[in-house]
Each structure stands twice: as structure tokens, then as C-alpha cells.
Design a protein around this motif. Structure first.
Motif, PDB file in Angstrom:
ATOM      1  N   TRP A 107      22.127  -2.859   1.476  1.00 32.60           N
ATOM      2  CA  TRP A 107      21.610  -3.222   2.790  1.00 32.60           C
ATOM      3  C   TRP A 107      20.741  -4.468   2.687  1.00 32.60           C
ATOM      4  N   LEU A 108      20.780  -5.293   3.711  1.00 31.78           N
ATOM      5  CA  LEU A 108      19.888  -6.440   3.816  1.00 31.78           C
ATOM      6  C   LEU A 108      18.643  -6.033   4.595  1.00 31.78           C
ATOM      7  N   ASN A 157       9.928   1.785   9.126  1.00 30.42           N
ATOM      8  CA  ASN A 157      10.212   3.199   8.895  1.00 30.42           C
ATOM      9  C   ASN A 157      10.719   3.412   7.470  1.00 30.42           C
ATOM     10  N   GLU A 158      10.935   4.660   7.131  1.00 27.01           N
ATOM     11  CA  GLU A 158      11.323   5.021   5.763  1.00 27.01           C
ATOM     12  C   GLU A 158      12.645   4.382   5.363  1.00 27.01           C
ATOM     13  N   GLU A 159      13.580   4.316   6.296  1.00 25.54           N
ATOM     14  CA  GLU A 159      14.881   3.727   5.993  1.00 25.54           C
ATOM     15  C   GLU A 159      14.753   2.235   5.711  1.00 25.54           C
ATOM     16  N   GLU A 160      13.946   1.555   6.504  1.00 28.66           N
ATOM     17  CA  GLU A 160      13.773   0.111   6.313  1.00 28.66           C
ATOM     18  C   GLU A 160      13.073  -0.201   4.996  1.00 28.66           C
ATOM     19  N   LEU A 161      12.086   0.591   4.633  1.00 25.72           N
ATOM     20  CA  LEU A 161      11.385   0.370   3.361  1.00 25.72           C
ATOM     21  C   LEU A 161      12.231   0.807   2.170  1.00 25.72           C
ATOM     22  N   SER A 204      18.400  -2.735   9.818  1.00 22.45           N
ATOM     23  CA  SER A 204      18.008  -2.471  11.203  1.00 22.45           C
ATOM     24  C   SER A 204      18.078  -3.766  11.991  1.00 22.45           C
ATOM     25  N   GLU A 205      18.049  -3.611  13.302  1.00 23.07           N
ATOM     26  CA  GLU A 205      18.029  -4.805  14.153  1.00 23.07           C
ATOM     27  C   GLU A 205      16.771  -5.614  13.909  1.00 23.07           C
ATOM     28  N   ARG A 206      15.647  -4.931  13.688  1.00 22.01           N
ATOM     29  CA  ARG A 206      14.394  -5.646  13.428  1.00 22.01           C
ATOM     30  C   ARG A 206      14.477  -6.479  12.159  1.00 22.01           C
ATOM     31  N   ALA A 207      15.157  -5.952  11.144  1.00 24.27           N
ATOM     32  CA  ALA A 207      15.320  -6.711   9.913  1.00 24.27           C
ATOM     33  C   ALA A 207      16.117  -7.983  10.175  1.00 24.27           C
ATOM     34  N   TYR A 208      17.186  -7.843  10.964  1.00 25.48           N
ATOM     35  CA  TYR A 208      17.989  -9.018  11.304  1.00 25.48           C
ATOM     36  C   TYR A 208      17.157 -10.025  12.094  1.00 25.48           C
ATOM     37  N   LEU A 209      16.411  -9.556  13.102  1.00 26.23           N
ATOM     38  CA  LEU A 209      15.647 -10.450  13.974  1.00 26.23           C
ATOM     39  C   LEU A 209      14.478 -11.107  13.259  1.00 26.23           C
ATOM     40  N   SER A 210      14.090 -10.606  12.099  1.00 25.38           N
ATOM     41  CA  SER A 210      13.056 -11.292  11.324  1.00 25.38           C
ATOM     42  C   SER A 210      13.605 -12.554  10.664  1.00 25.38           C
TER      43      SER A 210
END
Length: 385
Positions: A188-189, A235-239, A158-164
Motif C-alpha cells: 500500500w502507498l 487510523n490503525e490501517e493508515e499507520l 486511504s483517500e487522505r493518503a492520496y490527497l496528501s
């Protein structure tokens, strides 16, 4: 039904009876007071059994040498040092230490014990300074971010994962021709290692690219120095890109990516590979926008309390009491213990450290408050004051 008549106490026994009754009341009162004190100001026993070094009952962990060689067999050579760790939360006044030797062990004439308190990770050796982002070739296309590694595109979940991990401007526009040039990984990263995530079931700490670990309780989360303001509701996808590891308990090491602030020097550090690296520059500024550092103290971490272990009356065991009120709380609940200053080789069978809670009004009020909250939570009033 006729009850038997009570036999009167002879007059010459009245005084003895009164003394015995007062003694009985005094005994009951003393036992009650001791029980209440033990509940309000508990003694916490931490131990390690060198005969069963892999036992889950061992609450003292990682016995080792000064060069990090394991000492799980309990053997210490003359002039050597045993280092180990344990984690206990609270305000303590005294530690009682007992080292039991094997029957065939030599008996030393001198043996020293010491304790210091901090976050275990903050005691890591200092590594090289880190003032830049981890190197990566970063791209973005149609709202998806990619990292190009080993001639393969790895998409961020997700974009949030990248921005972390990185600011938006470091990602270059990706055209279709370049995207078609390399394969896209099915892996996925996720978020930055060290990030805090949550869902309806609780809070998780990202400990590696593939694993996150649930935190045992809100109290443990706070005792580890974290802030709930840093938790990202994922969200579920990110986890889903992570496997779930073991529960994080008090004493669990902080993962790589954890940021510390030394309140004494105002210096920032980031944990990486069993070192704490000074953190500065643009990378520090980026991380501090979304992360509250864990507050530590270099001065407090150098303070130690010590005592000399002396043989007990029964032989085979050495013990001493060490006042530890000087070991400040608030900068970590990991205690590093050391046994050294030996004049002969020894073989330890078991090691126990008992922490006595300070008998203070603050500790009593804190415990009573915790009991109150647990009772209210039990009846559905968890937020009541």
C-alpha cells in the motif's frame, strides 16, 4: 540523662569565631547561589570522541570534510577543514571549545574555530527548482486511488493518503478492463514523505515510503519547527503500512518533503536528496494548503562566530571562548562547527563544545515555567496555567 555543659568560648577568641562563622555562612551562600545559577542557566556540554567514533555518547555528529568525506579518525591535513554538527536548544551567550590532540600529533601554530546556527537541512546546497507534482499515472475506482508504476497498480491506503500527495482531479477514472490488465500490488502507498501523523501514542514523521519515526516530545516537535496544525490523526490501517523507526530527537535531520520558507527572501524550498530545491508553481500552492512551512533565515544562517584556539598550560589541548549571542535563535537549533586555518597536519583525540546559557530574565522565566508545568503535570494538572 544529664547533658554535658557547653564550654564557653574564651573572650580572646570571640572575634576569630565570629570571622569563621561569617566565612562559613558566606561559603554556604556562595555555593547555594552558584548551584541555583547552574540550575537556572545550565552549561550544556557537547562532545565527540575520535577514539570511539561510533559511541552513542557522541553528541557532536557527522565530522566530515568540505566535500562530505567522513573525518571520524580526527585527522586534519594542513589547510584542511573539519566540519561537524550538534544540536542544542536555548539562548546562549558563550561557547567554550576544547580540542585535545593525540600525544604523537604535531602541534599547530594556528588553528581557527567557528560556529553558525540554522536548521541543518536549510544549509544544504540549492538544487533544481521544483514546480510540478512528482510524475505518476494516477487512477481512481470505487473510492480507491491507484498509482501505476512499472506495470503494476499500487493502491493508496486511504483517500487522505492520496490527497496528501496529489489533488483529486489528477486521478483518472479507472475502468475494470484497465484494472484487470495489470496486477495490483499488495504493497500500500501511504502519505506523502514528510507528512506528520498521530495516534493515541504520539506524533510520527513519515521519513520514507516504508518508515515513520515517533517524535520524542512535544518540545522537540516544536524545536524542529513543526506546527501541530499539520498533524493528521491517522487510523490503525493508515499507520499499519509503515514500520516504526528510531525516536526523533533534537538534531535529527528533517526528511525529504520538508518545506522551508526563507523569511528574508520569501522563497520556499523543499528538501530532497540532501539538497534544498526551490519550490514554486502549482506544487508549492498545493503543499501550502495543508502544510505550514518551517521558517528559516538565509541571513541568520550566514552569520558566524569565531575564535582562535590557543594551547592550554598543560599542553596537548587547545581552547578558546567565542561569544555567540549574535547567532540568532528561532531559526533552528543546529550548530555547524568548523576547525580550519591549520599550518600543519594534526590528529584530534577529542572535541568538546560547552554552551553557556545567557543569564537573562527571559531564560529564567522560561525555565521556571517549564518546571511549573512538569510539577503540575506530575499531579494531573498538565493544562493548568
Amino acid at each position: 540523662m544529664i547533658l554535658p555543659a557547653l564550654t564557653p568560648i574564651p573572650g580572646h577568641l570571640h572575634k576569630h569565631f565570629l570571622v569563621l562563622r561569617l566565612f562559613l555562612y558566606g561559603t554556604i551562600l556562595t555555593i547555594t547561589v552558584l548551584f541555583v545559577l547552574r540550575v537556572l542557566f545550565p552549561i550544556i556540554d557537547q562532545s565527540f570522541d575520535f577514539r570511539a567514533p561510533n559511541s552513542s555518547r557522541n553528541t557532536i555528529v557527522d565530522p566530515r570534510t568540505q566535500t562530505d568525506t567522513p573525518r571520524t579518525n580526527g585527522k586534519i591535513e594542513a589547510g584542511g577543514t573539519l566540519i561537524a554538527n550538534t544540536a542544542v536548544a536555548g539562548d546562549f551567550s558563550l561557547a567554550r571549545v576544547t580540542a585535545t590532540l593525540e600525544k604523537k600529533s604535531a602541534v599547530p601554530e594556528q588553528m581557527a574555530f567557528s560556529l553558525r546556527r540554522s536548521y541543518r537541512d536549510f544549509l544544504f546546497p540549492t538544487g533544481q527548482e521544483m514546480n510540478h507534482f512528482p510524475e505518476a499515472a494516477l487512477y481512481t475506482k470505487d473510492g480507491t486511488y491507484y498509482a501505476l508504476k512499472d506495470d503494476t497498480f499500487y493502491p493508496f491506503v486511504s483517500e487522505r493518503a492520496y490527497l496528501s500527495r496529489y489533488p483529486q482531479e489528477l486521478a483518472l477514472p479507472l475502468d475494470q478492463e484497465t484494472l484487470a490488465k495489470y496486477p495490483v500490488s499488495s504493497t500500500w502507498l501511504g502519505f506523502r514523505v514528510g507528512a506528520l501523523l498521530s495516534d493515541a501514542s504520539g506524533v510520527f514523521i513519515v521519513v520514507s515510503e516504508e518508515e515513520m519515526r515517533p517524535v520524542g516530545s512535544a518540545d522537540i516537535f516544536l524545536q524542529l519547527g513543526y506546527s501541530f496544525d499539520d498533524v493528521i490523526a491517522a487510523n490503525e490501517e493508515e499507520l499499519g503500512v509503515y514500520r516504526r523507526g528510531r525516536i526523533v530527537v533534537l538534531g535529527t535531520p528533517h526528511p525529504d518533503g520538508t518545506v522551508f520558507l526563507d523569511q528574508d527572501t520569501k522563497s520556499y524550498f523543499i528538501i530532497e536528496g540532501a539538497t534544498k530545491r526551490p519550490l514554486s508553481g502549482i506544487y508549492r500552492d498545493f503543499l501550502l494548503k495543508e502544510t505550514h512551512p518551517i521558517i528559516a533565515s538565509s541571513q541568520a544562517s550566514t552569520i558566524s562566530a569565531s575564535c582562535t584556539l590557543m594551547p592550554t598550560l598543560f599542553g596537548g589541548s587547545f581552547t578558546c571562548n567565542v561569544p555567540i549571542a549574535i547567532l540568532q535563535k528561532g531559526f533552528g537549533n543546529d550548530f555547524e562547527l568548523r576547525i580550519n586555518n591549520l599550518d600543519t597536519d594534526i590528529d584530534i583525540n577529542a572535541l568538546t563544545v560547552s554552551f553557556e546559557t545567557s543569564r537573562s530574565d527571559q531564560n529564567m522565566l522560561t525555565l521556571l515555567s517549564q518546571v511549573k508545568q512538569r510539577i503540575l503535570s506530575r499531579f494531573g494538572y498538565g493544562n493548568a496555567q
